[in-house]
Enzyme design. Structure first.
Site, PDB file in Angstrom:
ATOM      1  N   LYS A  35       0.835  -1.213   0.000  1.00 23.57           N
ATOM      2  CA  LYS A  35       0.000   0.000   0.000  1.00 23.57           C
ATOM      3  C   LYS A  35       0.867   1.259   0.000  1.00 23.57           C
ATOM      4  O   LYS A  35       2.071   1.191   0.287  1.00 23.57           O
ATOM      5  CB  LYS A  35      -0.902  -0.014   1.231  1.00 23.57           C
ATOM      6  CG  LYS A  35      -0.129   0.055   2.554  1.00 23.57           C
ATOM      7  CD  LYS A  35      -1.031  -0.184   3.773  1.00 23.57           C
ATOM      8  CE  LYS A  35      -0.217  -0.114   5.053  1.00 23.57           C
ATOM      9  NZ  LYS A  35      -1.035  -0.480   6.234  1.00 23.57           N
ATOM     10  N   ARG A 135     -10.616   0.193  14.960  1.00 21.47           N
ATOM     11  CA  ARG A 135     -10.475   0.881  13.682  1.00 21.47           C
ATOM     12  C   ARG A 135     -11.398   0.144  12.718  1.00 21.47           C
ATOM     13  O   ARG A 135     -12.576   0.026  13.004  1.00 21.47           O
ATOM     14  CB  ARG A 135      -8.987   0.875  13.272  1.00 21.47           C
ATOM     15  CG  ARG A 135      -8.604   1.997  12.336  1.00 21.47           C
ATOM     16  CD  ARG A 135      -7.112   2.007  12.020  1.00 21.47           C
ATOM     17  NE  ARG A 135      -6.681   0.876  11.199  1.00 21.47           N
ATOM     18  CZ  ARG A 135      -5.428   0.667  10.762  1.00 21.47           C
ATOM     19  NH1 ARG A 135      -4.471   1.520  11.076  1.00 21.47           N
ATOM     20  NH2 ARG A 135      -5.125  -0.380  10.025  1.00 21.47           N
ATOM     21  N   HIS A 167      -6.451  -7.132  13.084  1.00 24.97           N
ATOM     22  CA  HIS A 167      -5.204  -6.349  13.086  1.00 24.97           C
ATOM     23  C   HIS A 167      -4.870  -5.911  14.518  1.00 24.97           C
ATOM     24  O   HIS A 167      -5.754  -5.490  15.263  1.00 24.97           O
ATOM     25  CB  HIS A 167      -5.411  -5.127  12.182  1.00 24.97           C
ATOM     26  CG  HIS A 167      -4.174  -4.337  11.862  1.00 24.97           C
ATOM     27  ND1 HIS A 167      -2.955  -4.914  11.610  1.00 24.97           N
ATOM     28  CD2 HIS A 167      -3.984  -2.998  11.707  1.00 24.97           C
ATOM     29  CE1 HIS A 167      -2.068  -3.952  11.329  1.00 24.97           C
ATOM     30  NE2 HIS A 167      -2.673  -2.783  11.389  1.00 24.97           N
ATOM     31  N   ARG A 223       0.823 -10.581   7.558  1.00 23.06           N
ATOM     32  CA  ARG A 223       0.833  -9.436   6.629  1.00 23.06           C
ATOM     33  C   ARG A 223       2.046  -8.569   6.944  1.00 23.06           C
ATOM     34  O   ARG A 223       2.071  -7.872   7.955  1.00 23.06           O
ATOM     35  CB  ARG A 223      -0.446  -8.598   6.776  1.00 23.06           C
ATOM     36  CG  ARG A 223      -1.748  -9.356   6.503  1.00 23.06           C
ATOM     37  CD  ARG A 223      -2.958  -8.419   6.612  1.00 23.06           C
ATOM     38  NE  ARG A 223      -3.001  -7.724   7.881  1.00 23.06           N
ATOM     39  CZ  ARG A 223      -3.548  -8.202   9.006  1.00 23.06           C
ATOM     40  NH1 ARG A 223      -4.131  -9.387   9.005  1.00 23.06           N
ATOM     41  NH2 ARG A 223      -3.518  -7.491  10.123  1.00 23.06           N
ATOM     42  N   TYR A 267      16.111  29.813   7.957  1.00 21.33           N
ATOM     43  CA  TYR A 267      14.985  30.599   8.474  1.00 21.33           C
ATOM     44  C   TYR A 267      14.940  30.608  10.003  1.00 21.33           C
ATOM     45  O   TYR A 267      15.103  29.574  10.647  1.00 21.33           O
ATOM     46  CB  TYR A 267      13.656  30.024   7.969  1.00 21.33           C
ATOM     47  CG  TYR A 267      13.420  30.212   6.493  1.00 21.33           C
ATOM     48  CD1 TYR A 267      13.589  31.446   5.875  1.00 21.33           C
ATOM     49  CD2 TYR A 267      12.989  29.134   5.718  1.00 21.33           C
ATOM     50  CE1 TYR A 267      13.350  31.601   4.517  1.00 21.33           C
ATOM     51  CE2 TYR A 267      12.733  29.285   4.364  1.00 21.33           C
ATOM     52  CZ  TYR A 267      12.926  30.518   3.767  1.00 21.33           C
ATOM     53  OH  TYR A 267      12.675  30.675   2.426  1.00 21.33           O
ATOM     54  N   CYS A 314      14.098  23.692   4.884  1.00 19.57           N
ATOM     55  CA  CYS A 314      13.215  24.573   4.106  1.00 19.57           C
ATOM     56  C   CYS A 314      12.420  23.725   3.107  1.00 19.57           C
ATOM     57  O   CYS A 314      12.535  22.513   3.085  1.00 19.57           O
ATOM     58  CB  CYS A 314      14.043  25.608   3.358  1.00 19.57           C
ATOM     59  SG  CYS A 314      15.232  26.485   4.402  1.00 19.57           S
ATOM     60  N   MET A 315      11.647  24.381   2.253  1.00 21.14           N
ATOM     61  CA  MET A 315      10.831  23.639   1.278  1.00 21.14           C
ATOM     62  C   MET A 315      11.693  22.893   0.272  1.00 21.14           C
ATOM     63  O   MET A 315      11.378  21.767  -0.117  1.00 21.14           O
ATOM     64  CB  MET A 315       9.884  24.596   0.554  1.00 21.14           C
ATOM     65  CG  MET A 315       8.880  23.879  -0.335  1.00 21.14           C
ATOM     66  SD  MET A 315       7.780  24.995  -1.225  1.00 21.14           S
ATOM     67  CE  MET A 315       6.778  25.656   0.090  1.00 21.14           C
ATOM     68  N   ASP A 316      12.794  23.509  -0.145  1.00 21.41           N
ATOM     69  CA  ASP A 316      13.603  22.963  -1.246  1.00 21.41           C
ATOM     70  C   ASP A 316      15.008  22.549  -0.826  1.00 21.41           C
ATOM     71  O   ASP A 316      15.734  21.986  -1.640  1.00 21.41           O
ATOM     72  CB  ASP A 316      13.782  24.020  -2.346  1.00 21.41           C
ATOM     73  CG  ASP A 316      12.522  24.799  -2.622  1.00 21.41           C
ATOM     74  OD1 ASP A 316      11.487  24.143  -2.852  1.00 21.41           O
ATOM     75  OD2 ASP A 316      12.554  26.041  -2.561  1.00 21.41           O
TER      76      ASP A 316
END
Ligand SMILES: *Cc1c(COP(=O)(O)O)cnc(C)c1O
Length: 393
Positions: A35, A135, A167, A223, A267, A314-316
């Protein structure tokens, strides 16, 4: 070949090795869980490797994933377990996918699909019981009705009940009392189903941790997700089985620069150099799934040593401390190993998980974004085409 800016490399030989180890260790059928794009490793490629290592069964969460795996050419036994009302059960039926029912309402939907799917096809349905995770799965008070309806549908030729399963909530804590309680509840469900005339071929309860640590919970199959990828399902408890992490994440340093004491980094200026040092700019950030929680706490492998991340991710991009500059200081273009099997001194996904206060599952599943992902095969005996070099994800 142009070196990748930042990339994921997945070793399919490691997947095959891990699946073989798990089959030998448990002695039962290993349902390899692929999955969430194979926990970030590539669903179709992992599925192929698992089949090659003898996995008769694969599992995914959603019906959509199962249908995509069929579209990718997989033809073996395949289980899914998470649907919402109105999903295309008839497609599942035609594709020979085992669907999971948690409720009589789901059985009714499957019956309607079965009526429309055409003659000669029998739906394959597994029943999931809730034994304490609260669940998915039928709660105990609904077991009787679910089993009676499942048996009636089987006698009417609507479907075949192929499995009964549940599970664990706490299998990564082997001494947790919930494990015994859930296993006992599962045995109660099996007895009740048997009394209702159901004799499913596949009874399964254990995920990776229980598969390894709890022999009594193995039943007909286990599993295994995380252990198939070579990661530890129960850190601190799992014996060394020689599992090999299949994923390596690496990048090339974009820039190296010297800092003097008092220079602050990234940052928010959360880190300030106390002594002269150099930092390397690593071109991957939370846009690639590098957790921002790794800011200032995780390390990466550079030149065989582990070097700390400084300041915020940071993002990048983020910065790694390369130490005082000298002739051996890494240069722009040199390789950084974010994590991998640890064979070259780099941290593992488990090390990142501990630094970021999460689990290795989340580290490998979320990594990606703009990175390319390549599948390799380190096993010389089966090394073939350079599978999917640099495929954009
Ligand atoms: C994800 C999942 C698994 C696999 O768990 P691992 O701990 O990765 O082995 C097994 N069963 C179910 C129901 C799951 O959702």
């Amino acid at each position: 070949m142009t070196p990748a800016r930042a990339e994921i490399v997945v070793d399919l030989a490691a997947i095959r090795h891990n699946v073989r180890v798990l089959r030998a260790t448990t002695g039962v059928e290993v349902i390899v869980v692929v999955k969430a794009d194979g926990y970030g490793h590539g669903m179709a490629e992992v599925a192929g490797a698992a089949r090659a290592a003898g996995a008769t069964w694969l599992a995914v969460a959603t019906l959509d994933e199962a249908l995509r795996l069929r579209a990718a050419g997989d033809t073996g036994r395949l289980l899914c377990w998470l649907t919402v009302p109105g999903e295309p059960y008839a497609d599942a039926l035609r594709a020979g996918i085992d669907v999971t029912a948690y409720s009589v309402a789901e059985l009714d939907e499957i019956a309607a699909a079965s009526a429309h799917a055409g003659a000669g096809l029998t739906a394959r349905v597994q029943l999931k019981v809730d034994t304490g995770l609260s669940r998915g799965g039928a709660p105990r008070e609904a077991w009787g009705e679910l089993f009676a309806r499942a048996r009636a549908g089987e006698e009417a030729g609507l479907w075949q009940v192929t499995g009964l399963w549940s599970h664990f909530a706490c299998s990564d804590e082997p001494a947790h009392p919930a494990n015994d309680q859930q296993e006992q509840a599962f045995r109660d469900a099996l007895a009740l189903a048997d009394g209702a005339g159901l004799h499913p071929e596949l009874r399964h309860l254990a995920n990776s941790a229980a598969a390894i640590l709890r022999p009594s919970a193995r039943f007909d199959a286990v599993r295994c997700g995380i252990a198939s990828y070579g990661l530890d399902p129960a850190p601190g408890h799992t014996p060394d089985l020689g599992l090999v992490p299949a994923m390596t994440v690496r990048a090339r340093i974009a820039l190296v620069k010297a800092l003097v004491p008092g220079d602050s980094v990234s940052y928010g200026h959360t880190w300030t150099a106390p002594t002269p040092t150099t930092v390397g700019l690593v071109p991957a950030g939370y846009g690639e799934g590098v957790p921002r929680h790794a800011s200032g706490v995780a390390s990466v492998g550079v030149g065989g040593a582990q070097r700390p991340i400084r300041g915020r991710v940071c993002m990048d991009q983020f910065l790694v401390d390369l130490g005082p500059g000298d002739d051996s200081t890494p240069q722009a273009g040199d390789e950084v190993l974010l994590f991998g099997p640890g064979h070259h001194g780099e941290p593992t996904a488990q090390d990142w998980a501990e630094a970021c206060d999460t689990i290795s599952y989340e580290i490998v599943t979320r990594i990606g974004g703009r990175m390319t992902r390549t599948h390799v095969d380190t096993d010389p005996a089966t090394r073939g085409e350079p599978a999917t070099r640099g495929k954009p994800r």
